[in-house]
Design a protein around this motif. Structure first.
Motif, short mmCIF file in Angstrom:
data_model
loop_
_atom_site.label_atom_id
_atom_site.label_comp_id
_atom_site.label_asym_id
_atom_site.label_seq_id
_atom_site.Cartn_x
_atom_site.Cartn_y
_atom_site.Cartn_z
N THR A 154 0.90 -1.04 0.08
CA THR A 154 -0.05 -0.17 0.00
C THR A 154 0.91 1.31 -0.13
O THR A 154 1.78 1.24 0.96
CB THR A 154 -1.02 0.02 1.08
N VAL A 155 0.57 2.03 -0.88
CA VAL A 155 1.26 3.32 -0.88
C VAL A 155 0.34 4.38 -0.91
O VAL A 155 -0.78 4.33 -1.54
CB VAL A 155 2.33 3.45 -2.45
N ALA A 180 -6.61 0.59 7.45
CA ALA A 180 -7.47 -0.28 7.04
C ALA A 180 -7.11 -0.94 5.55
O ALA A 180 -7.73 -1.83 5.18
CB ALA A 180 -8.80 0.63 6.73
N LEU A 181 -5.92 -0.86 5.13
CA LEU A 181 -5.46 -1.38 3.65
C LEU A 181 -4.33 -2.21 3.96
O LEU A 181 -3.69 -2.24 5.01
CB LEU A 181 -4.95 0.03 2.81
N PRO A 182 -3.94 -3.18 3.25
CA PRO A 182 -3.11 -4.24 3.58
C PRO A 182 -1.80 -3.70 3.81
O PRO A 182 -1.23 -2.47 3.12
CB PRO A 182 -3.28 -4.94 2.12
N GLY A 183 -0.94 -4.21 4.50
CA GLY A 183 0.32 -3.91 4.78
C GLY A 183 1.32 -4.76 4.08
O GLY A 183 0.89 -5.85 3.16
N PRO A 184 2.44 -4.28 3.78
CA PRO A 184 3.23 -3.05 4.38
C PRO A 184 2.56 -1.99 3.94
O PRO A 184 2.00 -1.98 2.54
CB PRO A 184 4.77 -3.40 4.04
N GLY A 203 4.49 7.78 14.34
CA GLY A 203 4.82 6.50 14.89
C GLY A 203 5.22 5.47 13.62
O GLY A 203 5.75 4.19 13.82
N TRP A 204 5.71 6.05 12.63
CA TRP A 204 6.11 5.37 11.56
C TRP A 204 7.60 5.29 11.17
O TRP A 204 8.01 6.47 11.89
CB TRP A 204 5.40 5.48 10.21
N ALA A 227 7.29 4.35 6.63
CA ALA A 227 6.74 3.13 6.34
C ALA A 227 6.20 2.70 7.81
O ALA A 227 6.73 2.87 8.84
CB ALA A 227 7.91 2.02 6.27
N ASP A 228 4.77 2.10 7.71
CA ASP A 228 4.32 1.39 9.21
C ASP A 228 5.21 0.41 9.57
O ASP A 228 5.81 -0.26 8.89
CB ASP A 228 2.96 0.91 8.42
#
Length: 259
Positions: A154-155, A180-184, A203-204, A227-228
């Motif tokens: 997800t970008v 709510a979207l797919p990682g990463p 927090g990323w 990045a998460d």
């Protein structure tokens, strides 16, 4: 795989103040990005030749997937109105952000952010400049779920408020929407926050730490690729971080290369 973010100043050169589509295309082509997030993007604005700047940038990268997300209809700094829905503003001048991908896109998502409720002082350089009070504009987040050689990714692209405190609120809203979207997950854009604040508020994890503004002699990093930390280990390692000087804009692009 190369990710990049660029506040393009609607394609304007600081040298002559003009928007030249060939110069813009060459500047974007030089980035050679697989995924490019653009901020301060015009569509059908007279100041940029009534061009679709996102489409020009996508062609320059030979990227089959791109989308423009307008934040306002009208001209920033003059007269504008917020969008009422995502496909509003066709046939009218619009201003917002773009997201371009050479990689296949599974889905798109748009998240809208409200402007600050009060005017805020902004310094305008040059004759007749100084501190002026400006109304904030609505902002937008444009996310895409991609198929990459390393799996789904997800970008998201955004350009947050210049109003201190309000941009922090918008960043937290953005993080909640992207979760709510797919990682990463990776967020690219001009956050109008310095590096330390962007990292602490989101927090990323910052994938690149380089000053990006002003372009001539960068002193502060306003442009970020974060990045998460959830699923961070699913991303390939960062191999290089660069901020090349461009022929357009008052910002430098931020490029992150993965090994």
């Amino acid at each position: 795989m190369r990710l990049a973010t660029f506040n393009m100043l609607h394609g304007r050169s600081l040298t002559d103040g003009l928007v030249d589509p060939d110069r813009l295309a060459a500047a974007v082509h030089a980035l050679d990005a697989d995924v490019l997030a653009l901020q301060e993007v015009d569509r059908d604005q007279s100041r940029s030749g009534n061009l679709d700047l996102t489409a020009i940038a996508a062609r320059a990268l030979n990227a089959p997937h791109h989308r423009f997300a307008a934040a306002v209809v009208g001209t920033p700094g003059e007269q504008f109105r917020p969008l009422r829905h995502d496909d509003d503003g066709h046939g009218e001048p619009c201003y917002g952000i773009g997201l371009i991908s050479r990689l296949p896109v599974r889905s798109w998502q748009v998240t809208r952010l409200q402007p600050a409720p009060v005017r805020s002082p902004v310094y305008v350089p040059g004759p007749g400049g100084g501190l002026i009070l400006l109304h904030d504009e609505p902002r937008v987040v444009l996310a895409a779920v991609l198929d990459t050689p390393h799996g789904p990714l997800t970008v998201a692209a955004t350009h947050l408020s210049f109003v201190p405190g309000w941009n922090a609120r918008q960043l937290r809203q953005t993080i909640r929407a992207l979760r709510a979207l797919p990682g990463p997950r990776v967020l690219l854009g001009d956050l109008n926050l310095p590096a330390g604040a962007a990292r602490l508020i989101s927090g990323w994890h910052p994938l690149g730490r380089r000053p990006t503004y002003p372009a001539g002699q960068p002193r502060v990093q306003l442009d970020h690729i974060l990045a998460d930390r959830q699923a961070l280990n699913q991303l390939p390692p960062v191999r290089a971080v660069t901020t090349p000087l461009s022929t357009i804009s008052d910002h430098r692009p931020l490029l992150v290369d993965f090994g």
